[in-house]
Design a protein around this motif. Structure first.
Motif, PDB file in Angstrom:
ATOM      1  N   ARG A   1     -32.109  60.132  34.677  1.00 28.80           N
ATOM      2  CA  ARG A   1     -31.415  60.436  34.070  1.00 28.80           C
ATOM      3  C   ARG A   1     -30.344  60.035  34.237  1.00 28.80           C
ATOM      4  NH1 ARG A   1     -33.452  65.657  33.763  1.00 28.80           N
ATOM      5  NH2 ARG A   1     -31.798  66.385  34.851  1.00 28.80           N
TER       6      ARG A   1
ATOM      7  N   TYR B   1     -34.284  63.588  36.625  1.00 26.89           N
ATOM      8  CA  TYR B   1     -32.958  64.640  36.855  1.00 26.89           C
ATOM      9  C   TYR B   1     -32.560  62.547  37.966  1.00 26.89           C
ATOM     10  CZ  TYR B   1     -29.150  65.254  40.253  1.00 26.89           C
ATOM     11  OH  TYR B   1     -27.549  65.220  40.324  1.00 26.89           O
TER      12      TYR B   1
ATOM     13  N   ALA C   1     -30.812  69.961  41.919  1.00 23.52           N
ATOM     14  CA  ALA C   1     -30.909  69.445  41.027  1.00 23.52           C
ATOM     15  C   ALA C   1     -32.216  70.174  40.121  1.00 23.52           C
ATOM     16  CB  ALA C   1     -31.538  68.213  41.323  1.00 23.52           C
ATOM     17  N   ASP C   2     -31.878  70.307  38.190  1.00 23.90           N
ATOM     18  CA  ASP C   2     -32.991  70.647  37.545  1.00 23.90           C
ATOM     19  C   ASP C   2     -33.553  71.565  38.708  1.00 23.90           C
ATOM     20  OD1 ASP C   2     -32.448  68.845  35.810  1.00 23.90           O
ATOM     21  OD2 ASP C   2     -34.262  67.436  35.929  1.00 23.90           O
TER      22      ASP C   2
END
Length: 174
Positions: free
Chosen positions: A42, A39, A158-159
């Motif tokens: 990215r 995360y 997150a993810d």
């Protein structure tokens, strides 16, 4: 450690790229081990800067964006405005964001930004903020500045990994 006090000023459109770099690098530094590494990997400075320029062009409404600079170089950014309770604003104030270039942590930039942001709030308003529960360094920073956790929590994901946030509050200055 930096000695010179930073100059705090309103953010301009020309600051968007640098502010985005500080924000993204700040997330990647501060949240390593709290958020999934893919995360963080990215996060994209150019994409963040493009979104920031678009928002800046539309106007920030009641939000005040400040930058801290030394020797003409932006080293930190903070955003403050009315507290958001769902879709409405309240009489309290909220510190939406505060980030310092990781290479300049510990040099008084965060403290100066926080003081300037708080100075933009109504004297009779509480100042609230949200911080990741596991972010011990940030929590210590806020506690040294007079903030206390008030028991409120919010989910963040997150993810697919839950990363809870806790709310901090500081009583009105006046």
């Amino acid at each position: 450690m930096d000695e010179q006090l930073p100059r705090i000023r309103p953010m301009t459109l020309a600051d968007c790229d640098r502010v985005s770099a500080i924000r993204v690098r700040g997330w990647q530094h501060a949240y390593r081990g709290l958020l999934p590494q893919p995360y963080l990997d990215r996060l994209d400075v150019a994409a963040d800067a493009e979104r920031r320029r678009e928002r800046f062009a539309r106007g920030s409404g009641p939000v005040v964006n400040l930058v801290a600079e030394r020797d003409g170089r932006v080293l930190g950014w903070a955003a403050v405005g009315p507290y958001r309770d769902g879709e409405t604003y309240t009489v309290d104030a909220e510190l939406y964001a505060i980030y310092v270039d990781p290479a300049h942590l510990g040099g008084g930039i965060g403290r100066a930004l926080l003081a300037a942001a708080a100075g933009r709030c109504p004297a009779d308003a509480r100042l609230l903020l949200w911080v990741f529960k596991g972010n011990a360094p940030a929590r210590r920073f806020y506690e040294r500045a007079g903030f206390r956790a008030d028991g409120a929590q919010e989910p963040f994901e997150a993810d697919g990994v839950p990363v809870p946030e806790v709310r901090y509050v500081r009583a009105p200055a006046g």
